[in-house]
Design a protein around this motif. Structure first.
Motif, PDB file in Angstrom:
ATOM      1  N   LEU A   1      17.393  14.944  37.145  1.00 19.97           N
ATOM      2  CA  LEU A   1      17.880  15.767  36.057  1.00 19.97           C
ATOM      3  C   LEU A   1      19.042  15.109  35.290  1.00 19.97           C
ATOM      4  N   LYS A   2      18.838  15.341  33.715  1.00 20.74           N
ATOM      5  CA  LYS A   2      19.608  14.420  32.827  1.00 20.74           C
ATOM      6  C   LYS A   2      20.468  15.547  32.412  1.00 20.74           C
ATOM      7  N   ALA A   3      21.569  14.990  31.726  1.00 26.70           N
ATOM      8  CA  ALA A   3      22.814  15.872  31.038  1.00 26.70           C
ATOM      9  C   ALA A   3      22.071  16.355  29.630  1.00 26.70           C
ATOM     10  N   VAL A   4      22.374  17.686  29.166  1.00 29.05           N
ATOM     11  CA  VAL A   4      21.993  17.935  27.853  1.00 29.05           C
ATOM     12  C   VAL A   4      23.141  18.519  26.989  1.00 29.05           C
ATOM     13  N   ILE A   5      24.151  18.645  27.778  1.00 32.63           N
ATOM     14  CA  ILE A   5      25.498  19.054  26.964  1.00 32.63           C
ATOM     15  C   ILE A   5      26.453  18.066  26.891  1.00 32.63           C
ATOM     16  N   SER A   6      27.099  17.814  25.569  1.00 34.22           N
ATOM     17  CA  SER A   6      28.091  17.439  25.430  1.00 34.22           C
ATOM     18  C   SER A   6      29.417  17.994  25.527  1.00 34.22           C
ATOM     19  N   MET A   7      30.362  17.003  25.587  1.00 32.01           N
ATOM     20  CA  MET A   7      31.785  17.548  25.564  1.00 32.01           C
ATOM     21  C   MET A   7      32.248  18.381  24.520  1.00 32.01           C
ATOM     22  N   GLU A   8      31.748  17.679  23.260  1.00 34.54           N
ATOM     23  CA  GLU A   8      32.006  18.653  22.275  1.00 34.54           C
ATOM     24  C   GLU A   8      31.409  19.938  22.134  1.00 34.54           C
ATOM     25  N   ASP A   9      30.302  20.047  22.760  1.00 33.60           N
ATOM     26  CA  ASP A   9      29.609  21.465  22.654  1.00 33.60           C
ATOM     27  C   ASP A   9      30.489  22.179  23.699  1.00 33.60           C
TER      28      ASP A   9
END
Length: 317
Positions: A198-206
């Protein structure tokens, strides 16, 4: 406020966690709502229904640090917060961070720890800071706690008192999967664990954007009155000894705002209130003893009866 940012936020999380968790979209939506509102979630379920896997999948999806703590009677508050230890090489005291210094914390079987340790965790949840030997340290942001407890097995446990239950934004139950959903689980996990890839799809900016702007969703006076009618009824009901607190009122409004936003609306409708009211309010109620019924079941049943009794703003029109 760009409402499309909230819709994309939800879709990315749902699609990514859907690679690991089958058929729990409604529960995941509610967890997203709690996360956006900077609340915390209590999962009441029997073992083996995917609570830990869901928590890990969420942390990977959000690209957040994750720690799991198994709560036991001998767990100390310092085991959660961390300690200062003397480093003989440098001749100075250094901080050894505890698991609470993470973005997402899974507090597994929280009712197996002593009240002292439970209080240490719940204080951190409320204040967003820890005090270690007189030094106050801010916790990382975002800070999201998912606590679990088995509602069936009560031997050797320390049930959370009502005042501490009130600290949780939401109480959820994963529940058993449907027949075909469980077949999909067998197929998905037959050769490998999809969580590993599983990979990250959300950034801290989001994350910063949705947590900062969800409160801009409009709440009409009729909707506010509807919320107040529900909360007021919990304080007058014959079946309830202690009704919902003002914190429940605020959380219900904020949860409805976040749900409306991820649903693609910049205004709250009565269905938003109805869909999350049981999850946000029921665990805060102290009900009169009900023979043969668990506390959580009776709390939810009473609140569902209240929701069915009160007219929605649209029905009044």
């Amino acid at each position: 406020m760009e409402i499309n940012n909230f819709v994309k936020f939800r879709e990315k999380i749902q699609n990514n966690i859907g690679k690991v968790i089958v058929g729990k979209e409604e529960k995941i939506d509610k967890i997203i709502v709690a996360f956006i509102c900077s609340g915390h979630v209590l999962l009441e379920d029997i073992p083996g229904l995917g609570k830990t896997k869901l928590s890990k999948a969420l942390s990977k999806t959000l690209n957040c640090t994750f720690k799991r703590v198994q709560f036991t009677p001998d767990l100390l508050p310092s085991d959660l917060t961390g300690i200062y230890f003397y480093n003989q090489k440098t001749g100075e005291f250094e901080l050894k961070k505890g698991p609470l210094m993470s973005n997402i914390v899974l507090a597994d079987e929280i009712n197996r720890a002593t009240p002292r340790t439970q209080s240490a965790l719940l204080e951190c949840m409320e204040e967003r800071q820890v005090t270690i030997e007189g030094n106050t340290l801010k916790l990382d942001s975002p800070f999201f706690v998912i606590a679990t407890q088995n509602p069936i097995e009560q031997f050797g446990t320390f049930p959370l008192p009502e005042a501490q239950m009130d600290r949780f934004f939401m109480r959820l139950s994963m529940g058993y999967p449907e027949y075909e959903e469980e077949r999909a689980i067998l197929n998905k996990y037959m050769s490998e664990d999809p969580l590993e890839d599983l990979k990250a799809v959300i950034s801290m900016e989001d994350i910063i954007y949705v947590q900062k702007h969800y409160s801009e969703v409009s709440v009409s006076e009729d909707i506010k009155s509807y919320i107040l009618d529900i909360i007021s009824e919990t304080r007058k009901s014959y079946d309830i000894e202690l009704g919902a607190s003002p914190r429940a009122t605020l959380n219900l409004m904020r949860g409805a705002q976040a749900l409306a936003a991820i649903s693609g609306r910049d205004y709250v409708i009565p269905e938003d209130i109805k869909s999350i009211a049981v999850s946000i309010v029921s665990h805060r109620l102290t009900v009169k003893s009900s023979i043969g019924t668990s506390r959580s079941d009776s709390q939810e049943k009473i609140l569902e009866d209240i929701l069915n009794k009160i007219d929605t703003p649209l029905e009044k029109l």
